[in-house]
Design a protein around this motif. Structure first.
Motif, PDB file in Angstrom:
ATOM      1  N   HIS A 137      20.196  31.674  40.562  1.00 21.38           N
ATOM      2  CA  HIS A 137      19.354  32.174  39.484  1.00 21.38           C
ATOM      3  C   HIS A 137      20.003  33.337  38.724  1.00 21.38           C
ATOM      4  O   HIS A 137      19.333  34.058  37.986  1.00 21.38           O
ATOM      5  CB  HIS A 137      17.987  32.597  40.041  1.00 21.38           C
ATOM      6  N   GLY A 138      21.325  33.516  38.934  1.00 23.04           N
ATOM      7  CA  GLY A 138      22.064  34.527  38.185  1.00 23.04           C
ATOM      8  C   GLY A 138      21.809  35.953  38.635  1.00 23.04           C
ATOM      9  O   GLY A 138      22.156  36.899  37.937  1.00 23.04           O
ATOM     10  N   ARG A 139      21.254  36.113  39.809  1.00 19.35           N
ATOM     11  CA  ARG A 139      20.934  37.451  40.324  1.00 19.35           C
ATOM     12  C   ARG A 139      22.043  37.877  41.303  1.00 19.35           C
ATOM     13  O   ARG A 139      21.819  38.055  42.490  1.00 19.35           O
ATOM     14  CB  ARG A 139      19.555  37.419  40.981  1.00 19.35           C
ATOM     15  N   TYR A 140      23.246  38.041  40.765  1.00 20.57           N
ATOM     16  CA  TYR A 140      24.445  38.223  41.577  1.00 20.57           C
ATOM     17  C   TYR A 140      24.480  39.537  42.349  1.00 20.57           C
ATOM     18  O   TYR A 140      24.889  39.544  43.512  1.00 20.57           O
ATOM     19  CB  TYR A 140      25.697  38.070  40.718  1.00 20.57           C
ATOM     20  N   ALA A 141      24.053  40.615  41.738  1.00 15.55           N
ATOM     21  CA  ALA A 141      24.069  41.907  42.440  1.00 15.55           C
ATOM     22  C   ALA A 141      23.135  41.854  43.653  1.00 15.55           C
ATOM     23  O   ALA A 141      23.492  42.339  44.739  1.00 15.55           O
ATOM     24  CB  ALA A 141      23.666  43.043  41.493  1.00 15.55           C
ATOM     25  N   GLU A 142      21.967  41.249  43.491  1.00 16.15           N
ATOM     26  CA  GLU A 142      21.032  41.106  44.613  1.00 16.15           C
ATOM     27  C   GLU A 142      21.628  40.195  45.686  1.00 16.15           C
ATOM     28  O   GLU A 142      21.427  40.429  46.878  1.00 16.15           O
ATOM     29  CB  GLU A 142      19.705  40.523  44.142  1.00 16.15           C
ATOM     30  N   ALA A 143      22.327  39.162  45.242  1.00 20.66           N
ATOM     31  CA  ALA A 143      22.938  38.220  46.191  1.00 20.66           C
ATOM     32  C   ALA A 143      23.967  38.929  47.065  1.00 20.66           C
ATOM     33  O   ALA A 143      23.985  38.762  48.285  1.00 20.66           O
ATOM     34  CB  ALA A 143      23.584  37.054  45.445  1.00 20.66           C
ATOM     35  N   ILE A 144      24.794  39.732  46.449  1.00 22.90           N
ATOM     36  CA  ILE A 144      25.817  40.461  47.201  1.00 22.90           C
ATOM     37  C   ILE A 144      25.157  41.451  48.155  1.00 22.90           C
ATOM     38  O   ILE A 144      25.558  41.586  49.315  1.00 22.90           O
ATOM     39  CB  ILE A 144      26.800  41.160  46.247  1.00 22.90           C
ATOM     40  N   ALA A 145      24.119  42.125  47.689  1.00 20.28           N
ATOM     41  CA  ALA A 145      23.419  43.096  48.536  1.00 20.28           C
ATOM     42  C   ALA A 145      22.725  42.432  49.722  1.00 20.28           C
ATOM     43  O   ALA A 145      22.515  43.069  50.756  1.00 20.28           O
ATOM     44  CB  ALA A 145      22.397  43.871  47.702  1.00 20.28           C
ATOM     45  N   ALA A 146      22.402  41.143  49.599  1.00 24.25           N
ATOM     46  CA  ALA A 146      21.699  40.428  50.673  1.00 24.25           C
ATOM     47  C   ALA A 146      22.621  40.040  51.825  1.00 24.25           C
ATOM     48  O   ALA A 146      22.156  39.713  52.915  1.00 24.25           O
ATOM     49  CB  ALA A 146      21.044  39.165  50.115  1.00 24.25           C
ATOM     50  N   ILE A 147      23.921  40.107  51.600  1.00 27.94           N
ATOM     51  CA  ILE A 147      24.879  39.699  52.625  1.00 27.94           C
ATOM     52  C   ILE A 147      25.171  40.891  53.533  1.00 27.94           C
ATOM     53  O   ILE A 147      25.644  41.936  53.071  1.00 27.94           O
ATOM     54  CB  ILE A 147      26.183  39.175  51.997  1.00 27.94           C
ATOM     55  N   PRO A 148      24.877  40.759  54.824  1.00 27.60           N
ATOM     56  CA  PRO A 148      25.133  41.875  55.749  1.00 27.60           C
ATOM     57  C   PRO A 148      26.628  42.163  55.877  1.00 27.60           C
ATOM     58  O   PRO A 148      27.466  41.297  55.644  1.00 27.60           O
ATOM     59  CB  PRO A 148      24.575  41.375  57.081  1.00 27.60           C
ATOM     60  N   THR A 149      26.936  43.365  56.294  1.00 30.63           N
ATOM     61  CA  THR A 149      28.336  43.726  56.535  1.00 30.63           C
ATOM     62  C   THR A 149      28.874  42.880  57.682  1.00 30.63           C
ATOM     63  O   THR A 149      28.101  42.298  58.464  1.00 30.63           O
ATOM     64  CB  THR A 149      28.452  45.212  56.910  1.00 30.63           C
ATOM     65  N   VAL A 150      30.168  42.843  57.802  1.00 28.39           N
ATOM     66  CA  VAL A 150      30.805  42.084  58.882  1.00 28.39           C
ATOM     67  C   VAL A 150      30.345  42.603  60.238  1.00 28.39           C
ATOM     68  O   VAL A 150      30.019  41.828  61.143  1.00 28.39           O
ATOM     69  CB  VAL A 150      32.342  42.122  58.757  1.00 28.39           C
ATOM     70  N   SER A 151      30.277  43.899  60.395  1.00 33.04           N
ATOM     71  CA  SER A 151      29.860  44.456  61.689  1.00 33.04           C
ATOM     72  C   SER A 151      28.400  44.098  61.984  1.00 33.04           C
ATOM     73  O   SER A 151      28.062  43.809  63.136  1.00 33.04           O
ATOM     74  CB  SER A 151      30.071  45.966  61.734  1.00 33.04           C
ATOM     75  N   ALA A 152      27.541  44.106  60.974  1.00 31.16           N
ATOM     76  CA  ALA A 152      26.143  43.719  61.193  1.00 31.16           C
ATOM     77  C   ALA A 152      26.044  42.237  61.571  1.00 31.16           C
ATOM     78  O   ALA A 152      25.230  41.857  62.428  1.00 31.16           O
ATOM     79  CB  ALA A 152      25.312  44.001  59.951  1.00 31.16           C
ATOM     80  N   GLN A 153      26.881  41.404  60.967  1.00 27.87           N
ATOM     81  CA  GLN A 153      26.887  39.983  61.317  1.00 27.87           C
ATOM     82  C   GLN A 153      27.356  39.770  62.747  1.00 27.87           C
ATOM     83  O   GLN A 153      26.813  38.949  63.472  1.00 27.87           O
ATOM     84  CB  GLN A 153      27.771  39.200  60.330  1.00 27.87           C
ATOM     85  N   ARG A 154      28.362  40.497  63.164  1.00 23.94           N
ATOM     86  CA  ARG A 154      28.850  40.395  64.553  1.00 23.94           C
ATOM     87  C   ARG A 154      27.772  40.808  65.528  1.00 23.94           C
ATOM     88  O   ARG A 154      27.555  40.160  66.548  1.00 23.94           O
ATOM     89  CB  ARG A 154      30.087  41.264  64.731  1.00 23.94           C
TER      90      ARG A 154
END
Length: 160
Positions: A137-154
């Motif tokens: 839906h073109g909401r790229y900044a929100e999309a990037i912010a929704a991705i957890p950091t690598v350490s949080a994913q681990r």
């Protein structure tokens, strides 16, 4: 099957592969037939194929068959039906169908509902679907912010 499909004889190709569709091991050409029908713009025909499988195969591969069915309902534009089926599956198996349900909700024009579901989901990688929907839906900044950091994913992976 693929030889016939490459020559534009798709119905014959699907028919030739039919003898393998109930097979439980390698050599089952069901998914190739489904993909061929989708590419040919015939998801309804692929649904008929899937719905015609024997109960033994469906019972042995229930999650995969249900997932494929939901994908085909979406490809056929039958979003509301897919949402209803996915919601029923979510009641039976809480959290297991959240990303599929959200994907269908988004396709049905219910993006906010899809995002709310994913943000409260216990599904391990729900954040990926959040990012995909926001990007769609073109909401790229929100999309990037929704991705957890690598350490949080681990850390999340280690908890499962």
């Amino acid at each position: 099957m693929m030889f016939l499909a490459r020559r534009g004889r798709l119905d014959e190709a699907v028919g030739v592969g039919r003898s393998t569709y109930g097979y439980h091991g390698r050599g089952n050409l069901l998914h190739e037939a489904v993909d061929l029908l989708i590419r040919d713009g015939r998801p309804e025909r692929a649904l008929e194929l899937l719905d015609g499988l024997g109960t033994a195969y469906v019972d042995a591969h229930s999650a995969h068959v249900r997932h494929t069915r939901l994908r085909l309902l979406a490809k056929a534009g039958r979003y509301a039906e897919g949402v209803a089926e996915a919601k029923a599956l979510s009641v039976q198996e809480p959290g297991q169908w959240d990303t599929m349900l959200a994907w269908l909700l988004d396709r049905d024009g219910r993006t906010d509902e899809a995002l709310d579901l994913l943000r409260s989901s216990t599904e391990y990688e729900a954040h990926r679907t959040v990012a995909e929907i926001l990007s769609r839906h073109g909401r790229y900044a929100e999309a990037i912010a929704a991705i957890p950091t690598v350490s949080a994913q681990r850390e999340a992976r280690n908890r499962t």
